[in-house]
Motif scaffolding. Structure first.
Motif: not given
Length: 592
Positions: A231-234, A250-252
């Motif tokens: 994502s953009e933040s990651d 990260y999120t993913g």
């Protein structure tokens, strides 16, 4: 900490052995873990190397194509026909003529764009904001037109890259007039080329989704792909990481991430590989190693307990036997020990029992030797006490002679006796080896006083020592033997008066002492013998070698004495030591 040390010291051999086995196993496991970590580190480096190669090859291939696109923008903006059409379009007022010129520009763009694989569309924005395009007919919003025109004007004829969104990359360059007669290089319009970045990546990057994903960003927007893993933040968090590679969550999910920054575009190329797929086998190996270590630790503890028991049980038995005979007389010790020897064992424990028997025999011998040594020690102490009486007896005798000389008004005899008493006390005193220069000079004066009684006016003694150097610390009996040498070798051989001088100076943190005489000097052969210690002074018997060695032991090898003499010109002895003040007690400096 003290409690644990005390507990360990008081613990039995059995417990110490168990503890030792545990410590050794833990150390072995730690060493193995370090080695395993090092191997994994090498594996990580290999993965990074492979990923870096992929990134480098990918970035080089992509940027080569982008450079080709940049060459296309230069080729198009410097095309003479387009330059001429745009100049005419700027000065033309007829709408129909303008339309015809824009059609010619479009046809010219088609000729350029038709043969380019990675050009999605090619557009020219004139001074009026009108767009002429070739290739895909996708339009450009009015706000994007002005943005591209301003960006191209800012780069002033150089190529500029603009990211319009995911997988939307444009190259912009301003038309600069160079065909007019004045060569003004004024702006005629803007060229915008939409680049097929997805096709460039597909052709130049040989990876699949299972191997990870290549991402390109300019730090603010994602250039490629349209659907990134992060994502953009990651993405911002990954860009803020300082290491060029590492494992990040990260999120993913968890990824093995590697990144490199382009020196051409300033973009960052990232390669993200799913960690679970990549390091599953390594995780399994770590779990297996941990399980094996636990099993080995349990086996080692069981074997260690059995081994320590086989060692400690005979020792405990020996201790019990020793306690039984602890209160017995010495005559029965050997007989009791003989019955405690296990004849069947030949290991260290059996050797311990047999050695115990020999020890009992040795005890009797040591007792007898100790009695004899105690008698000898007492006799030696008695002689030492008697030896202390002799110097005091001599001092008292000299005091009596001095009193008698004063009573009979024999001032020179009194002066000589006082000087002799001072010399004896200084020579045999147990003071520290370093004394003030003032005290050493007092010893020299006492010695000169005695010698003046013998040589009278033939001995001319002179001191050149500044008052501030009187507290300097020097080794005891450094100058007196040198003055004695001067009297013996300079004054005695001649009948004329002999001048003996002592000079003291400080230079660069070093104390220089010089004993000079104007006697007959020495031959080169005798001088060499004196330097080598083959000739010593009379009286105290302290030669130059002795003084040199004491200086070296006190201050180190760089310091010492030097002897200079020539036949017929006199002799000079130079002493160089660190300048140590009595009040401070430390070296003020070192000679250069």
């Amino acid at each position: 900490m003290t409690y644990f040390k005390s507990a360990y010291k008081n613990a039995g051999i059995h417990h110490k052995m168990i503890l030792l086995i545990i410590v050794l196993m833990l150390v072995n496991f730690a060493v193995f873990a370090v080695i395993l970590k090092y191997v994994f580190h090498i594996y990580d480096n290999q993965m990074y190397k492979k990923t870096s190669e992929v990134l480098n090859i990918s970035s080089i291939g992509i940027e080569n194509e982008l450079r080709d696109v940049e060459k296309i923008t230069f080729k198009v903006t410097t095309d003479e026909q387009l330059q001429r059409y745009l100049l005419q379009l700027e000065s033309e007022t007829s709408p129909y003529t303008k339309m015809v010129l824009r059609k010619k520009i479009t046809n010219r763009l088609v000729a350029f764009a038709g043969s380019e694989t990675y050009v999605y569309s090619m557009m020219v924005i004139d001074k009026e904001g009108q767009v002429m395009s070739a290739g895909n007919r996708e339009g450009i919003p009015p706000e994007l037109r002005s943005t591209l025109s301003e960006l191209a004007a800012e780069y002033n004829g150089s190529n500029a890259w603009y990211v319009a969104g995911h997988s939307s990359l444009l190259a912009a360059r301003q038309f600069k007039s160079f065909t007019d007669t004045n060569f003004t290089l004024k702006g005629l319009g803007t060229l915008a080329i939409r680049v097929r970045i997805d096709r460039i990546v597909a052709d130049r990057v040989q990876t699949s989704g299972r191997d990870g994903q290549l991402m390109i960003t300019d730090g603010k927007q994602m250039i490629y792909p349209e659907a990134p893993l992060l994502s953009e933040s990651d993405m911002q968090a990954e860009l803020a990481r300082k290491q060029p590679y590492g494992i990040a969550t990260y999120t993913g999910g968890t990824f093995f991430a590697a990144q490199t920054k382009s020196s051409y575009t300033g973009w960052t190329y990232l390669h993200m590989t799913p960690f679970d797929d990549m390091f599953r086998s390594i995780t399994i190996i770590k779990e297996i190693v941990s399980a094996i270590f636990v099993i080995m630790l349990l086996i080692a503890l069981a074997l260690g307990a059995r081994l320590s028991g086989s060692i400690t049980r005979p020792i405990v038995q020996l201790i019990q036997n020793m306690r039984k005979i602890e209160k017995g007389d010495l005559d029965r010790l050997e007989e009791e020990a003989l019955g405690a020897v296990p004849l069947s064992t030949q290991d260290e424990v059996g050797l311990l029992h047999r050695t115990y028997k020999k020890m009992i025999r040795r005890i009797r011998e040591l007792i007898n030797e100790n009695v004899a040594k105690q008698l000898l020690l007492r006799e030696t102490e008695l002689k030492a006490l008697q030896a202390q009486i002799n110097p005091h007896f001599l001092y008292n005798t000299l005091e009596s002679v001095n009193w008698l000389a004063k009573a009979n008004k024999q001032d020179r005899i009194s002066e000589m006796v006082e000087a002799l008493a001072f010399l004896l006390r200084s020579a045999v005193s147990s003071e520290e080896q370093l004394i003030p220069l003032r005290k050493e000079l007092d010893i020299v004066r006492s010695y000169v006083t005695i010698q003046k009684t013998r040589f009278d006016e033939r001995l001319v003694f002179h001191l050149d020592v500044p008052e501030e150097l009187m507290d300097a610390q020097i080794p005891k009996l450094t100058l007196q033997p040198l003055v004695e040498n001067a009297i013996h070798y300079a004054l005695e051989p001649q009948i004329e008066p002999c001048r003996i001088s002592i000079v003291a100076r400080v230079r660069e943190g070093a104390l220089f002492l010089q004993v000079e005489d104007d006697g007959p000097g020495m031959t080169q052969d005798f001088l060499e013998k004196l330097r080598s210690g083959q000739v010593t002074t009379r009286g105290q018997g302290i030669g130059l070698t002795n003084i040199q060695e004491r200086i070296n032991l006190t201050f180190g090898t760089p310091w010492g004495i030097e002897l200079h003499s020539e036949s017929g010109t006199g002799t000079s002895i130079h002493v160089c030591i660190p300048y140590v003040k009595g009040e401070q007690g430390h070296v003020q400096g070192a000679a250069g």
